[in-house]
Enzyme design. Structure first.
Site: not given
Lengths: 313, 313
Positions: B7-8, B10, B12, B132, B188, B196, B261
């Site tokens: 999972g690349a 932001a 990652g 990120a 969290k 949310n 988010s």
């Protein structure tokens, strides 16, 4: 009969007009000054199944009735739920010890307000299928057919209830005595207690909500809370029947594309809702009876939060 | 260390870049073809605290990794929650019996998916405060400071966890060992599990929601459900502290005017949400543990209904 229509919006105007035409002595009481002025100046004007009808009806502002000498035989309550208490205060001097008070408001638990002003033996509860619309101050549109079920709330009031049934039926309002009015009220409450709050919170019409995967589970939980509270008042809800009635609201060919009245109140017209008298009543009664009603409670809070987020008035 | 970033996006990309710069052997795996192509053609381009950095990093589509010979020492999971299971399937051949798997996804209960593929003793759970952003395929923006807490899930894995902490810290990722990572994850979760879903359903920013009269009662009920489930896993939530942290989100001077988010995912971008891994995880675990979680359950269903009403994808 001497009859007060307390709350003379669309439905109150229909009942006032039809009872007046049947030779009862009717006065209307309301809180909307433009509507009162229009009726005082021009009479109540109705498009009554396509025929234009004008009737001279007495109408007063609820703040101006304390000195009126009118010892009512019957008060028919048609206010908005949140205006019920102030209306009951306003009309106190016209409610004698023999005055019957028939509550035809939407929602659940209004008797808890009314019994602060009227002995239980004089309270009648009803459920009506008539419709009516306001076109402008003093002007209403009365189309189609309807009916009313009603019942005495006190144990020994059936005779008085039957008398009111007769007066209403003579005015062609199709009344009949019900042996279990609370069941009808709770059944109607189940439909309002699902479609109204859920479509409002989800900003959805009834069909779009009904087609979501979560709809059945949410609706079943809410109806089960209504049924558990109703059972404490010996009101019997046939759950499968009620669920089928709710599902019929999803039908796109009939009413599914409509938004329920609460949606229109809050989302379209930025008005406060009647959620306290639907799901909120179940949450309040559930607490009294020791019955968990978390979905009704959460939905009530969400709708109130939405009212404040939208600064509804 | 031989490290897979699974999972690349932001985050990652941040971890991949910083671990690569610290001389680890890193490969990225993702499912977004444009991003993969950009990195293969031009390297990973980062605005790294204002400095433009380009690094050649190996990146593969998760559908193309079954024949790659890379026996990872460490897998860092950074997928979207709903893509975790398919990622675990994709990378199976690179996860050996000594490979540690560190889960840094947002949300609760991911270990229940991971342990279908990896022995408990190799699973590490973490909570990161790094941020990120993705600017375009292959281009990320990495600003500010952060940290990671992590812990082994199996009883005897502290040594391995400390080893991963050392590798991450050497890459300046500020890792530290936590004696109770589940508590941080649940804490969290409480913030995400209120802000949310509620702001999404009410179409509200955090301040407007927080200022409604119903906010406190709703938030307290949801947090109490998180706390009850957490307690079953020996994770301790300090409820007053968590409530204070949630209330700090209402502050208009800081973050109160922001939408969380999930709101951005569903209301702005019409994407499916991660509600199943926040309130939905509490509802699922509550059922397993015999703990009532009606508010989490109802909120999960409402968000799913809203996804379908909006035809989110």
């Amino acid at each position: 009969m001497k009859i007060i229509i307390a709350g003379a919006g669309a439905m109150g105007s229909r009942f006032g007009l039809m009872l007046h035409q049947a030779n009862n002595e009717v006065i209307l009481i309301d809180g909307w000054q433009d509507h009162i002025d229009a009726i005082n100046n021009n009479g109540l004007q109705a498009n009554f199944d396509g025929e234009m009808v004008t009737e001279s009806l007495e109408i007063y502002h609820q703040d101006d009735v304390s000195s009126i000498d009118f010892n009512a035989d019957l008060v028919i309550l048609f206010t908005k739920a949140m205006q019920l208490d102030s209306m009951m205060q306003s009309i106190q001097n016209m409610v004698g010890k023999n005055t019957k008070v028939l509550c035809l408001l939407n929602g659940i638990g209004h008797e808890d307000v009314i019994k602060n002003y009227v002995p239980l033996s004089n309270i009648l509860l009803g459920n009506t299928m008539w419709t009516a619309g306001i076109e402008a101050p003093g002007k209403v549109k009365l189309f189609g057919n309807g009916s009313i079920d009603l019942q005495n709330l006190g144990a020994d009031g059936q005779e008085a209830a039957e008398e009111v049934v007769a007066v209403l039926s003579e005015a062609k309002l199709n009344a009949k005595y019900s042996a279990n009015i609370l069941s009808s009220i709770y059944r109607k409450g189940c439909v309002n207690g699902t479609m109204n709050g859920l479509c409002t919170i989800l900003d959805s019409n009834m069909a779009d909500f009904g087609e979501t995967d979560a709809a059945d589970q949410i609706v079943e939980q809410i109806v089960s809370e209504f049924a558990a509270v109703a059972a404490m008042e010996n009101a019997d809800i046939n759950v499968p029947e009620v669920l089928a009635q709710i599902k019929s609201c999803y039908n796109r060919e009939t009413i599914g594309l409509h938004h329920p009245s609460m949606y229109q109140d809050l989302i379209i017209n930025n008005r406060l809702t009647e959620i306290d008298y639907i799901n909120g009543a179940i949450a309040r009664k559930g607490k009294e009876y020791g019955i968990p009603t978390p979905y009704c409670s959460f939905l009530t809070k969400l709708v109130h939060a939405k009212e404040q987020v939208l600064a509804a008035v």
